[in-house]
Design an enzyme around this catalytic site. Structure first.
Site, PDB file in Angstrom:
ATOM      1  CG  ASP A 106      -1.677   1.185   1.479  1.00  0.00           C
ATOM      2  OD1 ASP A 106      -2.264   1.675   0.503  1.00  0.00           O
ATOM      3  OD2 ASP A 106      -1.728   1.678   2.628  1.00  0.00           O
ATOM      4  CG  LEU A 107       1.613   5.753  -1.811  1.00  0.00           C
ATOM      5  CD1 LEU A 107       3.123   5.605  -1.924  1.00  0.00           C
ATOM      6  CD2 LEU A 107       1.065   6.546  -3.000  1.00  0.00           C
ATOM      7  CG  ASP A 108      -1.931   7.411   0.387  1.00  0.00           C
ATOM      8  OD1 ASP A 108      -0.952   8.078   0.037  1.00  0.00           O
ATOM      9  OD2 ASP A 108      -2.972   7.331  -0.285  1.00  0.00           O
ATOM     10  CD  GLU A 124      -3.706  -1.544   2.680  1.00  0.00           C
ATOM     11  OE1 GLU A 124      -3.772  -0.660   3.566  1.00  0.00           O
ATOM     12  OE2 GLU A 124      -4.062  -1.334   1.512  1.00  0.00           O
ATOM     13  CG  ASP A 125      -2.097   2.634   6.341  1.00  0.00           C
ATOM     14  OD1 ASP A 125      -2.503   2.189   5.240  1.00  0.00           O
ATOM     15  OD2 ASP A 125      -2.262   3.817   6.680  1.00  0.00           O
ATOM     16  CE  LYS A 155      -4.996   5.889   9.160  1.00  0.00           C
ATOM     17  NZ  LYS A 155      -4.180   5.301  10.231  1.00  0.00           N
ATOM     18  CB  THR A 201       0.306  10.412   1.807  1.00  0.00           C
ATOM     19  OG1 THR A 201       0.659   9.046   1.611  1.00  0.00           O
ATOM     20  CG2 THR A 201       1.267  11.305   1.041  1.00  0.00           C
ATOM     21  CB  SER A 227      -1.980   3.175  -4.046  1.00  0.00           C
ATOM     22  OG  SER A 227      -2.557   4.328  -3.473  1.00  0.00           O
ATOM     23  CB  ALA A 228      -7.402   3.205  -2.737  1.00  0.00           C
TER      24      ALA A 228
HETATM   25  P1  B16 Z   1      -7.209   9.901  -3.655  1.00  0.00           P
HETATM   26  P2  B16 Z   1      -3.789   3.919  -0.213  1.00  0.00           P
HETATM   27  C1  B16 Z   1      -5.860   5.622  -0.251  1.00  0.00           C
HETATM   28  O1  B16 Z   1      -4.539   5.301  -0.579  1.00  0.00           O
HETATM   29  C2  B16 Z   1      -5.919   6.394   1.041  1.00  0.00           C
HETATM   30  O2  B16 Z   1      -5.589   5.554   2.129  1.00  0.00           O
HETATM   31  C3  B16 Z   1      -7.304   6.923   1.272  1.00  0.00           C
HETATM   32  O3  B16 Z   1      -7.314   7.703   2.444  1.00  0.00           O
HETATM   33  C4  B16 Z   1      -7.752   7.768   0.071  1.00  0.00           C
HETATM   34  O4  B16 Z   1      -9.068   8.234   0.224  1.00  0.00           O
HETATM   35  C5  B16 Z   1      -7.648   6.922  -1.183  1.00  0.00           C
HETATM   36  O5  B16 Z   1      -6.319   6.442  -1.319  1.00  0.00           O
HETATM   37  C6  B16 Z   1      -8.020   7.705  -2.428  1.00  0.00           C
HETATM   38  O6  B16 Z   1      -7.059   8.693  -2.617  1.00  0.00           O
HETATM   39  O7  B16 Z   1      -8.249  10.827  -3.136  1.00  0.00           O
HETATM   40  O8  B16 Z   1      -5.814  10.483  -3.676  1.00  0.00           O
HETATM   41  O9  B16 Z   1      -7.592   9.279  -4.991  1.00  0.00           O
HETATM   42  O10 B16 Z   1      -3.734   3.866   1.287  1.00  0.00           O
HETATM   43  O11 B16 Z   1      -4.604   2.801  -0.822  1.00  0.00           O
HETATM   44  O12 B16 Z   1      -2.430   4.062  -0.848  1.00  0.00           O
HETATM   45 MG    MG Z   2      -2.931   3.146   3.309  1.00  0.00          MG
END
Ligand code: B16
Ligand code: MG
Length: 219
Positions: free
Chosen positions: A8-10, A170-171, A44, A16, A115-116
């Site tokens: 996962d990224l964030d 993942e977090d 998250k 982030t 990542s999402a």
């Molecule tokens: P964006 P991850 C996710 O990233 C975040 O954890 C989540 O808080 C965020 O709403 C989602 O990406 C969408 O991000 O608005 O930048 O498209 O944790 O899967 O890397």
């Molecule tokens: Mg995350």
């Protein structure tokens, strides 16, 4: 022995997750909804629009917004977030991550980012980590976000590796659910209260080691 790692990224590669939180907190204030850390745990890993829906569901009095108004709030959140990530630099990679990525690479295992976030590629570029990954899954490639397993299954399929031979890191609650749902080994970073489903859990990235993960994977 696993054959691939999907990160996962964030909140895993860089902090982030905190910026997403601060941006949603600000939007919440404008909407008259308190976004506290407890609510944030459920945001998250969840897509931008689904995050907004979960915030709206926490409103003290129901707010009825049109689809267009929701789009505007989501865009505003992304503008705030975009501002916060402008200054991200290679030194913002979380402790232990670079060493772990190198160890995985040296052990000849594949590396993917799952990542999402629609901002994932920009963040990775600013961190100087784009070349560290063999494959990147972001929100543009998938139909169903976390907790659906698609993000992780997509990477395994791309590599042609069975899910059982993949480790996901993942977090978020949603992310751990997605990894487990894919039939992969889940590594959680955070607290046992929110990540109790993780197969292996550490409190922060500085405690992540390839040896530690491998030992847990073999158990
Ligand atoms: P964006 P991850 C996710 O990233 C975040 O954890 C989540 O808080 C965020 O709403 C989602 O990406 C969408 O991000 O608005 O930048 O498209 O944790 O899967 O890397
Ligand atoms: Mg995350």
């Amino acid at each position: 022995q696993p054959k691939a790692f999907i990160f996962d990224l964030d909140g895993v590669i860089t902090d982030t997750a905190e910026y997403h939180y601060l941006a949603w907190k600000q939007i919440g204030e404008e909407l008259g909804i308190e976004v506290d850390r407890e609510l944030n745990e459920r945001l998250k890993g969840v897509s931008r629009m689904e995050s907004l829906e979960r915030i709206l569901a926490a409103a003290p009095r129901p707010l009825s917004l049109t689809a267009g108004e929701k789009e505007q709030w989501a865009a505003q959140k992304n503008a705030v977030y975009g501002h916060l990530i402008e200054t991200i630099r290679p030194s913002d990679v979380l402790p232990g991550i670079e060493g772990l990525l190198k160890d995985i690479r040296n052990a000849n295992m594949l590396l993917a980012l799952g990542s999402a976030s629609r901002n994932a590629k920009v963040v990775l570029e600013r961190l100087g980590l784009t070349a560290a990954f063999d494959y990147i899954v972001d929100a543009g490639q998938i139909r169903f976000g976390k907790p659906h397993p698609e993000t992780f299954v997509n990477a395994a399929e791309h590599f042609g590796i069975p899910c059982e031979a993949c480790v996901g890191v993942e977090d978020s609650e949603a992310g751990i659910e997605a990894i487990n749902g894919a039939g992969m080994f889940s590594v959680g970073i955070g607290s046992p209260e929110s990540l109790r489903q993780a197969k292996y859990l550490v409190s922060d990235t500085s405690r992540l080691t390839l040896d530690g993960i491998m030992e847990a994977y073999r158990r």
